[in-house]
Design a protein around this motif. Structure first.
Motif, short mmCIF file in Angstrom:
data_model
loop_
_atom_site.label_atom_id
_atom_site.label_comp_id
_atom_site.label_asym_id
_atom_site.label_seq_id
_atom_site.Cartn_x
_atom_site.Cartn_y
_atom_site.Cartn_z
N UNK A 22 0.86 -1.18 0.00
CA UNK A 22 0.00 0.00 0.00
C UNK A 22 0.90 1.24 0.00
N UNK A 23 0.57 2.24 -0.82
CA UNK A 23 1.38 3.45 -0.95
C UNK A 23 0.54 4.66 -0.60
N UNK A 24 1.08 5.52 0.33
CA UNK A 24 0.39 6.76 0.73
C UNK A 24 1.29 7.96 0.47
N UNK A 25 0.69 9.09 0.16
CA UNK A 25 1.38 10.38 0.11
C UNK A 25 1.23 11.02 1.48
N UNK A 26 2.34 11.30 2.15
CA UNK A 26 2.28 11.86 3.51
C UNK A 26 1.87 13.33 3.52
N UNK A 27 2.11 14.03 2.41
CA UNK A 27 1.72 15.44 2.37
C UNK A 27 0.20 15.58 2.35
N UNK A 28 -0.47 14.75 1.56
CA UNK A 28 -1.93 14.82 1.46
C UNK A 28 -2.62 13.79 2.35
N UNK A 29 -1.81 12.81 2.84
CA UNK A 29 -2.35 11.70 3.65
C UNK A 29 -3.40 10.91 2.88
N UNK A 30 -3.20 10.84 1.57
CA UNK A 30 -4.13 10.10 0.73
C UNK A 30 -3.47 8.83 0.19
N UNK A 31 -4.31 7.86 -0.06
CA UNK A 31 -3.86 6.59 -0.64
C UNK A 31 -3.52 6.81 -2.11
N UNK A 32 -2.30 6.41 -2.51
CA UNK A 32 -1.90 6.52 -3.92
C UNK A 32 -2.32 5.27 -4.69
N UNK A 33 -2.13 4.10 -4.08
CA UNK A 33 -2.49 2.88 -4.78
C UNK A 33 -2.10 1.64 -4.00
N UNK A 34 -2.50 0.50 -4.55
CA UNK A 34 -2.19 -0.81 -3.97
C UNK A 34 -1.49 -1.66 -5.02
N UNK A 35 -0.57 -2.47 -4.57
CA UNK A 35 0.17 -3.37 -5.46
C UNK A 35 -0.06 -4.79 -4.97
N UNK A 36 -0.62 -5.59 -5.83
CA UNK A 36 -0.90 -6.99 -5.47
C UNK A 36 -0.22 -7.89 -6.48
N UNK A 37 0.62 -8.81 -6.00
CA UNK A 37 1.35 -9.70 -6.90
C UNK A 37 0.38 -10.56 -7.68
N UNK A 38 0.85 -11.05 -8.82
CA UNK A 38 -0.01 -11.80 -9.72
C UNK A 38 -0.63 -13.02 -9.05
N UNK A 39 0.16 -13.68 -8.19
CA UNK A 39 -0.36 -14.86 -7.51
C UNK A 39 -0.89 -14.58 -6.12
N UNK A 40 -0.98 -13.29 -5.77
CA UNK A 40 -1.45 -12.91 -4.44
C UNK A 40 -0.63 -13.61 -3.35
N UNK A 41 0.71 -13.67 -3.58
CA UNK A 41 1.56 -14.48 -2.70
C UNK A 41 2.87 -13.74 -2.39
N UNK A 42 2.77 -12.45 -2.06
CA UNK A 42 3.94 -11.63 -1.77
C UNK A 42 4.77 -12.23 -0.64
N UNK A 43 6.10 -12.37 -0.90
CA UNK A 43 7.01 -12.88 0.13
C UNK A 43 8.06 -11.85 0.54
N UNK A 44 8.47 -10.97 -0.40
CA UNK A 44 9.51 -9.99 -0.09
C UNK A 44 9.41 -8.83 -1.06
N UNK A 45 10.07 -7.71 -0.72
CA UNK A 45 10.06 -6.56 -1.61
C UNK A 45 11.21 -5.63 -1.28
N UNK A 46 11.61 -4.83 -2.26
CA UNK A 46 12.70 -3.88 -2.07
C UNK A 46 12.45 -2.67 -2.97
N UNK A 47 12.72 -1.48 -2.44
CA UNK A 47 12.57 -0.24 -3.19
C UNK A 47 13.87 0.07 -3.90
#
Length: 619
Positions: free
Chosen positions: A241-266
């Motif tokens: 889930x991604x939020x903008x802290x300036x507006x405190x609004x939700x930018x979007x959601x990222x869901x893996x193709x298999x709905x099976x997220x194990x790890x992530x890196x920016x």
């Protein structure tokens, strides 16, 4: 010059280093500290390869004499796929030491990598220290307070430093919004993402909910998107889930193709923030955080990618990954290296990890695995031609003729068996493994292997350990398929693995018309064993010699003479049992502990040490 590293050293000193490193006599006889320092500044491909060969077993070179170092380096050169260099090293003459009588025909390279630089931890004796180059000079590495420093070994002066990046992210992160330091925390019992004043701790609000989780957050990290301070968080339903802290609004959601997220890196790609995700079923995906759209997807070979760490190599974003073997479900003994653009796995480090940190200096990335080993990853062309093999200890080996060519069948603690062409050193066919869906991952590995031809058909019988005792499985080498018990040939039974046992109590040989018994007598209290040769016709003891705890044993014929091959630690002895007394005719030293040995019908020696395999033949 913090954060700046140049290859440098195009002058006379570096040319001299390249010249010395490409001299096999220098590698064998020079002081190991001197050689290790020069490995950091190697520039030409031949010198870089020689440096990688030396570093592969540098931990053994410090205490080894020239004769042992010659043998270890010859094996390591073969592990990097350079048989010509292996032969040149083995041919080096050492005063008062016999010439090498055995040639390393080939070796697998599962456990070597040109990027290996050394160990940081004192448990390995503090040698070899990791050595890298700054401005053409060798420097040592230290870690402190999430910072890597490169130090001049002579003066102790810090020459360069860089911050460490890890996979660690927790329940809290920080950001600055309109000049005000903030904390975003999900540490409360309700797991809600709260915004707090970083100085006073005052609650300023809660980020809005999303999706199924309703903003129940497991971990969070700050990121700048389009100049705005934002946070990216993993919720309890494995969605990013991604939020903008300036507006405190939700930018979007990222869901893996298999709905099976194990790890992530920016990571940063072309100046824009992206996130790379790893899934349970091994898919790696790339997302543009400005649009929250998927921009890349690639199915990997591994499963359950539980760890992902960003790394900058050659100025381009990469990630390091750790997961499980897709065949048998066990944790991998390797670390994947992925480029982000193009999205593909480009390398593997031969080390299993539960913790990784990276630091970038110039175009090079330094990776620190499990707070111990140091690896240098650079965009330079790789050196050597390694043949990958097992990902865990090679525990058993057998030989057989398959389609007219002699092959070796190896069994490993990675729960697989592999077939190798003894002439070329290349794998034959796919790995053999038990289906994890059928075995429920109950097997701890292959502990014994025997190959046999029944009615002209090749089979391999494997002994597995399931935690309760040995289990026998049979494979058809013509089809590489496992046979069920009711389809076994009648000649195959559990008795076929009687000779698999690691330390046989007694082996009988026919020597010069005599019946000779080879007996191993372990002494657990002294951690020593004795090998004895006894003439069964006369009862006379032919020989009785103590040596260290035995790890592997085999018999066979070499040059028309019956021999016994005995391994203890990193050493292997070849006994000629035709004389009275029996004598040790050859002794070998390997880069790692030897766990299995075999003698082929042609008189080759097959040696399994660690995850690798080496084949030797008489000159």
């Amino acid at each position: 010059m913090s954060g700046d590293l140049r290859s440098g050293g195009q002058g006379d000193e570096q040319a001299l280093a390249d010249e010395q490193l490409t001299d096999p006599a220098f590698l064998v006889t020079a002081d190991p500290d001197e050689v290790m320092a020069l490995t950091a500044v190697a520039s030409r491909p031949a010198a870089r390869l020689a440096a990688a060969v030396y570093r592969a077993s540098a931990h053994a070179h410090g205490d080894a004499d020239a004769a042992a170092r010659r043998q270890i380096l010859a094996v390591d050169a073969a592990r990097f796929g350079d048989r010509e260099l292996s032969d040149r090293i083995a041919a080096i003459e050492i005063p008062d030491v016999p010439a090498v009588r055995w040639r390393v025909e080939w070796a697998s390279g599962s456990q070597v990598h040109p990027g290996f630089r050394g160990f940081l931890d004192s448990l390995r004796g503090g040698w070899p220290p990791p050595v890298v180059a700054v401005d053409g000079r060798p420097t040592t590495i230290t870690l402190d307070d999430n910072t890597m420093s490169l130090m001049d070994p002579a003066t102790g002066q810090e020459l360069a430093k860089a911050a460490l990046t890890t996979s660690a992210r927790g329940e809290e992160t920080t950001a600055v919004v309109d000049g005000r330091p903030l904390r975003v925390s999900c540490a409360g019992p309700d797991l809600l993402p709260r915004i707090l004043d970083a100085s006073t701790g005052e609650l300023l609000g809660v980020l809005p909910g999303s999706g199924k989780s309703g903003s129940k957050i497991a971990s969070v990290e700050s990121v700048v998107i389009g100049g705005s301070p934002c946070v990216i968080a993993q919720d309890v339903w494995l969605t990013l889930v991604v939020w903008d802290l300036s507006t405190r609004k939700l930018i979007g959601e990222l869901r893996t193709e298999g709905d099976d997220l194990s790890s992530w890196a920016v990571v940063t790609l072309d100046g824009r923030p992206h996130v790379v995700t790893g899934s349970y079923y091994g898919k790696v995906e790339v997302w543009d955080l400005a649009t929250c759209e998927r921009v890349g997807s690639e199915q990997g070979d591994d499963r359950d990618l539980q760890l992902m760490v960003p790394a900058m190599i050659g100025g381009r974003p990469h990630v390091l990954t750790a997961g499980r073997d897709r065949h048998v479900g066990q944790p991998l003994s390797t670390t994947g290296v992925w480029s982000v653009d193009p999205l593909q796995r480009i390398d593997r480090l031969p080390v299993g990890v539960n913790k990784v940190a990276t630091a970038t200096l110039g175009d090079r990335c330094y990776a620190f695995t499990n707070d111990s080993a140091v690896w240098e990853l650079s965009p330079a062309a790789p050196v050597g031609n390694r043949t990958p093999g097992h990902s865990a200890t090679v525990a058993a080996v057998a030989t057989i003729v398959l389609d007219g060519r002699p092959v070796a069948v190896t069994g490993s603690h990675d729960e697989t068996m592999r077939v190798w062409d003894l002439g070329t050193g290349r794998p034959v066919g796919p790995p053999l493994f038990a289906d994890p869906d059928e075995t429920n991952n109950e097997y701890d590995g292959v502990t014994g292997v025997r190959a046999a031809v029944v009615d002209g058909h090749p089979y391999v019988v494997a002994e597995h350990s399931d935690g309760y005792g040995p289990t026998v499985r049979v494979w058809d080498l013509a089809t590489y398929a496992e046979l069920t018990g009711d389809s076994w040939p009648t000649e195959i039974s559990e008795s076929m693995i009687d000779d698999i046992q690691l330390v046989p109590e007694e082996t009988r040989l026919s020597v010069n018309g005599r019946t000779c018994a080879v007996t191993i007598s372990p002494d657990p209290e002294l951690e020593r064993s004795a090998i004895s040769f006894r003439d069964l016709d006369t009862g006379q003891e032919i020989d009785d010699t103590p040596f260290g705890p035995m790890s592997a044993f085999a018999t066979g014929t070499v040059g028309g003479r019956v021999v016994a091959v005995v391994a203890s630690g990193r050493r292997v002895r070849l006994w000629d049992s035709a004389g009275a007394p029996a004598t040790v005719t050859d002794e070998f030293v390997f880069p790692g502990p030897v766990d299995t040995v075999a003698v082929t019908p042609e008189g080759r020696l097959v040696i399994g040490f660690g995850r690798d395999l080496a084949v030797l033949s008489r000159r």
